[in-house]
Design a protein around this motif. Structure first.
Motif, PDB file in Angstrom:
ATOM      1  N   PRO A 553       0.810  -1.176   0.004  1.00 19.69           N
ATOM      2  CA  PRO A 553      -0.173   0.016  -0.014  1.00 19.69           C
ATOM      3  C   PRO A 553       0.690   1.296  -0.160  1.00 19.69           C
ATOM      4  CG  PRO A 553       0.350  -0.923   2.046  1.00 19.69           C
ATOM      5  CD  PRO A 553       0.852  -1.832   1.293  1.00 19.69           C
ATOM      6  N   PRO A 554       0.296   2.323  -0.654  1.00 11.32           N
ATOM      7  CA  PRO A 554       1.218   3.644  -0.658  1.00 11.32           C
ATOM      8  C   PRO A 554       1.627   4.246   0.804  1.00 11.32           C
ATOM      9  CG  PRO A 554      -1.324   4.112  -1.002  1.00 11.32           C
ATOM     10  CD  PRO A 554      -1.349   2.627  -1.127  1.00 11.32           C
ATOM     11  N   PRO A 555       2.810   4.309   1.209  1.00 10.71           N
ATOM     12  CA  PRO A 555       3.133   4.833   2.471  1.00 10.71           C
ATOM     13  C   PRO A 555       2.886   6.132   2.665  1.00 10.71           C
ATOM     14  CG  PRO A 555       5.146   4.384   1.184  1.00 10.71           C
ATOM     15  CD  PRO A 555       3.737   3.954   0.395  1.00 10.71           C
ATOM     16  N   PRO A 556       2.727   6.459   3.952  1.00 12.60           N
ATOM     17  CA  PRO A 556       2.557   8.229   3.846  1.00 12.60           C
ATOM     18  C   PRO A 556       3.925   8.607   4.052  1.00 12.60           C
ATOM     19  CG  PRO A 556       2.396   7.114   6.174  1.00 12.60           C
ATOM     20  CD  PRO A 556       2.523   6.075   5.140  1.00 12.60           C
ATOM     21  N   LEU A 557       4.043  10.070   3.369  1.00 14.14           N
ATOM     22  CA  LEU A 557       5.159  10.862   2.999  1.00 14.14           C
ATOM     23  C   LEU A 557       5.542  11.468   4.459  1.00 14.14           C
ATOM     24  CD1 LEU A 557       7.160  12.322   1.182  1.00 14.14           C
ATOM     25  CD2 LEU A 557       5.489  14.279   1.315  1.00 14.14           C
ATOM     26  N   ARG A 558       4.605  12.033   5.141  1.00 17.31           N
ATOM     27  CA  ARG A 558       5.088  12.390   6.659  1.00 17.31           C
ATOM     28  C   ARG A 558       5.555  11.425   7.503  1.00 17.31           C
ATOM     29  NH1 ARG A 558       4.023  16.993   9.602  1.00 17.31           N
ATOM     30  NH2 ARG A 558       2.704  17.748   7.967  1.00 17.31           N
ATOM     31  N   ARG A 559       5.157  10.170   7.676  1.00 18.04           N
ATOM     32  CA  ARG A 559       5.601   9.264   8.435  1.00 18.04           C
ATOM     33  C   ARG A 559       7.140   8.914   7.950  1.00 18.04           C
ATOM     34  NH1 ARG A 559       7.152   8.076  12.962  1.00 18.04           N
ATOM     35  NH2 ARG A 559       7.451   5.697  13.578  1.00 18.04           N
ATOM     36  N   LEU A 560       7.406   8.645   6.780  1.00 19.18           N
ATOM     37  CA  LEU A 560       8.681   8.322   6.395  1.00 19.18           C
ATOM     38  C   LEU A 560       9.741   9.376   6.648  1.00 19.18           C
ATOM     39  CD1 LEU A 560       7.719   6.621   2.861  1.00 19.18           C
ATOM     40  CD2 LEU A 560       8.377   5.378   5.103  1.00 19.18           C
ATOM     41  N   ILE A 561       9.411  10.525   6.400  1.00 23.64           N
ATOM     42  CA  ILE A 561      10.199  11.608   6.855  1.00 23.64           C
ATOM     43  C   ILE A 561      10.528  11.782   8.022  1.00 23.64           C
ATOM     44  CG2 ILE A 561      10.704  14.031   6.640  1.00 23.64           C
ATOM     45  CD1 ILE A 561       9.109  14.379   3.980  1.00 23.64           C
ATOM     46  N   GLU A 562       9.691  11.646   8.872  1.00 21.55           N
ATOM     47  CA  GLU A 562       9.701  11.575  10.537  1.00 21.55           C
ATOM     48  C   GLU A 562      10.858  10.474  10.972  1.00 21.55           C
ATOM     49  OE1 GLU A 562       5.877  11.035  12.094  1.00 21.55           O
ATOM     50  OE2 GLU A 562       5.235  13.022  11.905  1.00 21.55           O
ATOM     51  N   ILE A 563      10.758   9.215  10.415  1.00 25.33           N
ATOM     52  CA  ILE A 563      11.575   8.270  10.508  1.00 25.33           C
ATOM     53  C   ILE A 563      13.166   8.767  10.290  1.00 25.33           C
ATOM     54  CG2 ILE A 563      12.276   5.893   9.815  1.00 25.33           C
ATOM     55  CD1 ILE A 563       9.514   5.023   9.608  1.00 25.33           C
ATOM     56  N   ALA A 564      13.329   9.522   9.021  1.00 29.10           N
ATOM     57  CA  ALA A 564      14.495   9.699   8.893  1.00 29.10           C
ATOM     58  C   ALA A 564      15.176  10.873   9.446  1.00 29.10           C
ATOM     59  CB  ALA A 564      14.416  10.184   7.213  1.00 29.10           C
ATOM     60  N   VAL A 565      14.204  11.963   9.953  1.00 30.98           N
ATOM     61  CA  VAL A 565      14.574  13.101  10.740  1.00 30.98           C
ATOM     62  C   VAL A 565      14.868  12.498  12.371  1.00 30.98           C
ATOM     63  CG1 VAL A 565      13.754  15.014  11.977  1.00 30.98           C
ATOM     64  CG2 VAL A 565      13.257  14.751   9.639  1.00 30.98           C
ATOM     65  N   GLU A 566      14.226  11.340  12.754  1.00 36.55           N
ATOM     66  CA  GLU A 566      14.512  10.975  13.953  1.00 36.55           C
ATOM     67  C   GLU A 566      15.798  10.264  14.197  1.00 36.55           C
ATOM     68  OE1 GLU A 566      13.086  10.896  16.938  1.00 36.55           O
ATOM     69  OE2 GLU A 566      11.320  12.047  16.110  1.00 36.55           O
ATOM     70  N   GLN A 567      16.335   9.643  12.928  1.00 35.27           N
ATOM     71  CA  GLN A 567      17.743   8.926  12.967  1.00 35.27           C
ATOM     72  C   GLN A 567      18.682   9.993  12.572  1.00 35.27           C
ATOM     73  OE1 GLN A 567      17.544   5.723  10.524  1.00 35.27           O
ATOM     74  NE2 GLN A 567      15.906   4.687  11.856  1.00 35.27           N
ATOM     75  N   GLU A 568      18.569  11.198  12.113  1.00 37.97           N
ATOM     76  CA  GLU A 568      19.483  11.989  11.769  1.00 37.97           C
ATOM     77  C   GLU A 568      20.098  12.923  13.026  1.00 37.97           C
ATOM     78  OE1 GLU A 568      22.192  13.662   9.047  1.00 37.97           O
ATOM     79  OE2 GLU A 568      20.427  12.158   8.743  1.00 37.97           O
ATOM     80  N   GLU A 569      21.370  12.761  13.313  1.00 40.06           N
ATOM     81  CA  GLU A 569      22.018  13.327  14.448  1.00 40.06           C
ATOM     82  C   GLU A 569      22.465  14.888  14.247  1.00 40.06           C
ATOM     83  OE1 GLU A 569      25.481  10.897  15.227  1.00 40.06           O
ATOM     84  OE2 GLU A 569      24.474   9.082  15.594  1.00 40.06           O
ATOM     85  N   THR A 570      22.714  15.262  13.123  1.00 44.58           N
ATOM     86  CA  THR A 570      23.129  16.583  12.955  1.00 44.58           C
ATOM     87  C   THR A 570      22.146  17.641  13.058  1.00 44.58           C
ATOM     88  OG1 THR A 570      22.791  16.269  10.615  1.00 44.58           O
ATOM     89  CG2 THR A 570      24.931  15.883  11.266  1.00 44.58           C
ATOM     90  N   ILE A 571      20.737  17.205  12.959  1.00 43.12           N
ATOM     91  CA  ILE A 571      19.608  17.920  13.365  1.00 43.12           C
ATOM     92  C   ILE A 571      19.500  18.644  14.496  1.00 43.12           C
ATOM     93  CG2 ILE A 571      17.156  18.097  13.448  1.00 43.12           C
ATOM     94  CD1 ILE A 571      16.865  15.917  11.118  1.00 43.12           C
ATOM     95  N   SER A 572      20.034  18.075  15.504  1.00 46.18           N
ATOM     96  CA  SER A 572      20.161  18.696  16.755  1.00 46.18           C
ATOM     97  C   SER A 572      20.878  20.093  16.824  1.00 46.18           C
ATOM     98  CB  SER A 572      20.672  17.844  18.039  1.00 46.18           C
ATOM     99  OG  SER A 572      22.029  17.519  17.643  1.00 46.18           O
ATOM    100  N   GLU A 573      21.640  20.255  15.807  1.00 46.62           N
ATOM    101  CA  GLU A 573      22.459  21.455  15.764  1.00 46.62           C
ATOM    102  C   GLU A 573      21.623  22.535  15.281  1.00 46.62           C
ATOM    103  OE1 GLU A 573      25.893  20.628  13.412  1.00 46.62           O
ATOM    104  OE2 GLU A 573      26.727  19.122  15.136  1.00 46.62           O
ATOM    105  N   SER A 574      20.481  22.311  14.510  1.00 49.40           N
ATOM    106  CA  SER A 574      19.600  23.187  13.817  1.00 49.40           C
ATOM    107  C   SER A 574      18.714  23.874  14.778  1.00 49.40           C
ATOM    108  CB  SER A 574      18.730  22.313  12.808  1.00 49.40           C
ATOM    109  OG  SER A 574      17.832  23.427  12.286  1.00 49.40           O
ATOM    110  N   ARG A 575      18.287  25.330  14.492  1.00 48.68           N
ATOM    111  CA  ARG A 575      17.658  26.024  15.353  1.00 48.68           C
ATOM    112  C   ARG A 575      16.161  25.755  15.336  1.00 48.68           C
ATOM    113  NH1 ARG A 575      19.151  31.813  12.718  1.00 48.68           N
ATOM    114  NH2 ARG A 575      18.859  30.688  10.844  1.00 48.68           N
ATOM    115  N   LEU A 576      15.739  24.927  14.332  1.00 51.20           N
ATOM    116  CA  LEU A 576      14.123  24.568  14.244  1.00 51.20           C
ATOM    117  C   LEU A 576      14.216  23.127  15.031  1.00 51.20           C
ATOM    118  CD1 LEU A 576      13.805  24.985  10.432  1.00 51.20           C
ATOM    119  CD2 LEU A 576      12.987  26.410  12.345  1.00 51.20           C
ATOM    120  N   THR A 577      12.976  22.856  15.408  1.00 50.03           N
ATOM    121  CA  THR A 577      12.751  21.413  16.058  1.00 50.03           C
ATOM    122  C   THR A 577      12.548  20.512  14.953  1.00 50.03           C
ATOM    123  OG1 THR A 577      10.363  21.900  16.211  1.00 50.03           O
ATOM    124  CG2 THR A 577      11.686  22.563  18.026  1.00 50.03           C
ATOM    125  N   LYS A 578      12.674  19.301  15.493  1.00 49.60           N
ATOM    126  CA  LYS A 578      12.264  18.245  14.487  1.00 49.60           C
ATOM    127  C   LYS A 578      10.982  18.087  13.836  1.00 49.60           C
ATOM    128  CE  LYS A 578      15.685  14.934  16.314  1.00 49.60           C
ATOM    129  NZ  LYS A 578      16.061  13.306  16.928  1.00 49.60           N
TER     130      LYS A 578
END
Length: 727
Positions: A553-578
């Motif tokens: 079935p077609p996966p949701p775009l938002r959920r897949l991006i959330e999975i990738a953002v959760e595993q990305e370590e360099t995002i903690s240096e950004s001024r924006l929240t996940k």
């Protein structure tokens, strides 16, 4: 019984044949096949003073045969009788036959063609303001379409004449069925054009098939006979050609002074191969007064001249142009002018044969024997001239007196032995690295849609065949610029290595290292970098015309991006929240939803469900474990503000998503997969060997950047032999 025999022997009445039947019988004598029709028309073009002749062919000339020249053209007033029998501008009285200097003279070529094909002519003289088009059938003008008049129609056209023959032998099915295949008839057409191109080097010839982008035969104007032979028959013949001009030796030796004054001399120009050239079949081009003819007597005499210098079964190449006074030649002895008779034929033949034999005898004292040390082509490095082997070759090549070492002419020399260090493995059935270890056939791996191990339903190397990928039509300047950039950056040497390589095996799957062989060298290749560049160029090649990889079935775009953002370590240096980063990426991708669907077949519903992804290779399924990372990178890594940069950066990210990589991104996931890991790894190895590298061989224009660290030579067979020779 006697009465029945009398009836049988009763003479039948003699009737006058119908005019149409007479013309069709005459046409059958002149037009045997498409090549004979072409010969007649080529001669007309040359008689018209053409310097450029273009021939276009379809189905071996049976469907279409078009000849275009830039000669003097045909006057409009002459078009009504152009295709009638015995209409010509070459003769006016019978005495003109004794001094004919043109190719055609009877006026039967176009008439014969019009009786066995549909004939149309477009012609323009230099004095007329427009060209004229006329259609002919059975020797008379006919209307091109029902309801139109048969008179010639004005049209656009260049100076010269274009003759179009369609549906040859449409009304003579027996003759049509007797013809050979279209390819065989096309070969005969090329043979006729080749011979006339050699004899007329000042005329530019070209021949192509309908729909072909480039001609199969083309010659430039303003060249010489030897240059034309090199271009049309190859360098192997041209480098061994001898040239001779032969004149009549008996003109001034007649005892009768009156006979010596009236006797017409002749001259002959010959280009013929020396004793170093040998062929299985003799190539003999004979032109008498510029007319292509055949003479079995002269051919046998010239073959006999080579009997003492060539081994048994070997034949030469001979081009002979003979100039005789037209009064001594009878050109009207064959319907197709294929043969001619001329005075003193035996005497002329003997003088030419003797002259060539003497020249060959003087040349045969010094012969060159060439041999090859590499079985296949390759990028071989030049060895130093001081090596013993090279010096030995040079001595053998430069020797002039070989009577003591060379075999007699009728004994073939033994084949040269190829040294082991120059032997090249060319069979794909030879052993690879993987064949040295037991490998399970990966034909039953999970191929469910959406599974990270989906590699297709069948991945047997013996049955999988790569489909041809055509370049899509695209009028966007940005895409054209990117395609030109990729083609311009092609590295010639590296591309040759990849196009002719033999796959050896995968060295390290995690580090993306494989080994390939080209010629006598081994190369260590980063197949990940190779695949990334390949998939980028495949994306450019199919821009706007991608196949779809449907997700069910077609996966949701938002959920897949959330999975990738959760595993990305360099995002903690950004001024924006996940969550803010996820919202911005989702908003960016959804805003370009229509563009992604139109150009890349990347379908996303308005609610954010991914229905399909672009499929770059039909036999290759990417690792869908990388899909979340791919979707996340579309936000910051793609330049959405500039068209060229947008397409290039998106295709780069898509290529990076397609690159073969580890199927399990973490040890925990690997443990969860368990026993399927080995099968998935074998599937990935299969795809690299049987899909990625064969596709790179066909489609990759290898850039020079791959040479920096992704393609490294690790071994050379001749160098290894030198090492072991020292031990």
């Amino acid at each position: 019984m006697a009465e029945e025999q009398d009836v049988k022997h009763e003479p039948l009445p003699i009737r006058r044949l119908q005019e149409s039947l007479i013309n069709r019988i005459a046409a059958g004598e002149i037009i045997h096949r498409p090549a004979s029709a072409l010969k007649e028309l080529l001669e007309n073009c040359l008689d018209a003073g053409a310097t450029s002749i273009r021939v276009t062919v379809k189905d071996g000339g049976m469907k279409l045969l078009q000849i275009q020249d830039n000669g003097c053209g045909i006057r409009k007033a002459d078009l009504p009788i152009l295709a009638e029998r015995f209409t010509t501008s070459k003769l006016s009285t019978f005495s003109d036959l004794s001094r004919i200097r043109t190719y055609g003279f009877r006026g039967e070529a176009l008439a014969s063609i019009s009786h066995v094909a549909r004939l149309s002519v477009v012609t323009k003289t230099k004095t007329e303001t427009c060209a004229w088009r006329a259609h002919y059938l059975d020797g008379a003008l006919v209307e091109p379409k029902p309801g139109q008049t048969a008179e010639p129609k004005p049209c656009a056209g260049n100076d010269g004449t274009t003759i179009v023959i369609e549906d040859l032998f449409y009304n003579t099915p027996t003759r049509l069925s007797a013809l050979r295949s279209a390819s065989d008839e096309y070969s005969r057409i090329l043979d006729v054009i080749t011979k006339y191109a050699v004899h007329n080097p000042k005329v530019a010839f070209s021949c192509k098939k309908v729909g072909s982008p480039s001609p199969d035969l083309t010659t430039p104007s303003s060249s010489e006979v030897k240059q034309a032979i090199r271009l049309l028959y190859g360098h192997s013949i041209a480098k061994d050609l001898l040239h001779a001009t032969i004149e009549d030796k008996n003109k001034n030796k007649s005892r009768d002074e009156d006979d010596a004054e009236t006797r017409e001399s002749w001259t002959a120009e010959a280009h013929y191969t020396n004793a170093n050239y040998q062929s299985k079949k003799m190539v003999f081009l004979l032109f008498i007064n510029h007319r292509l003819v055949e003479s079995s007597r002269m051919k046998r005499a010239l073959e006999a001249a080579y009997s003492g210098v060539l081994p048994k079964g070997a034949s030469p190449f001979i081009y002979l142009s003979l100039q005789i006074n037209p009064r001594d030649v009878d050109v009207n002895v064959h319907p197709t002018k294929k043969e001619v008779h001329f005075l003193n034929e035996d005497e002329i033949t003997n003088q030419i044969s003797d002259s060539l034999q003497k020249s060959l005898a003087s040349q045969s004292q010094s012969r060159v024997f060439e041999y090859q040390t590499l079985l296949t082509g390759g990028i071989a490095e030049h060895e130093q001239s001081t090596s013993k082997k090279r010096k030995g070759k040079e001595r053998a090549r430069d020797e002039e007196d070989v009577d003591d070492t060379a075999p007699p002419p009728n004994v073939s020399a033994p084949p040269k032995k190829t040294l082991s260090q120059y032997k090249v493995r060319t069979s794909l059935q030879d052993r690879t690295l993987d064949s040295m270890f037991p490998v399970v056939n990966p034909t039953h791996i999970d191929a469910r849609p959406g599974s990270s191990s989906a590699k297709g339903k069948s991945m047997n190397a013996s049955t999988s065949k790569l489909r041809d990928i055509q370049e899509s039509e695209c009028y966007l300047t940005s895409v054209k610029t990117l395609r030109q950039k990729a083609a311009k950056g092609k590295h010639k040497q590296l591309s040759e290595i990849l196009e002719n390589h033999t796959f050896v095996g995968i060295v390290d799957l995690d580090k993306c290292l494989s080994v390939i062989q080209h010629s006598t060298k081994l190369y260590l290749v980063n197949h990940g970098a190779l695949a990334e560049e390949l998939f980028y160029q495949l994306g450019l090649r199919q821009f706007g015309d991608f196949s779809r990889l449907k997700l069910q079935p077609p996966p949701p775009l938002r959920r897949l991006i959330e999975i990738a953002v959760e595993q990305e370590e360099t995002i903690s240096e950004s001024r924006l929240t996940k969550p803010q980063i996820v919202d911005r990426i989702v908003e960016t991708v959804l805003a370009r939803r229509e563009m992604l669907a139109e150009y890349f077949s990347f379908s996303i519903t308005p609610t954010g469900l991914i229905e399909s992804l672009p499929l770059l290779l039909r036999d290759y399924t990417p690792n869908l474990d990388k899909l979340p990372s791919f979707l996340m990178r579309l936000g910051p890594q793609v330049d959405w503000n500039s068209e060229t940069e947008c397409f290039e950066s998106f295709l780069r990210e898509l290529a990076y998503f397609y690159v073969p990589g580890p199927l399990c991104s973490s040890p925990a996931t690997a443990a969860a997969v368990g026993t399927d890991e080995d099968a998935q790894e074998k599937a990935e190895r299969w795809q690299i060997q049987h899909v990625v590298f064969p596709s790179a061989r066909r489609y990759l224009a290898a850039p020079k950047t791959l040479l920096d660290r992704d393609v490294v030579q690790i071994a050379s067979l001749p160098e290894l032999y030198k090492v072991f020779e020292r031990c």
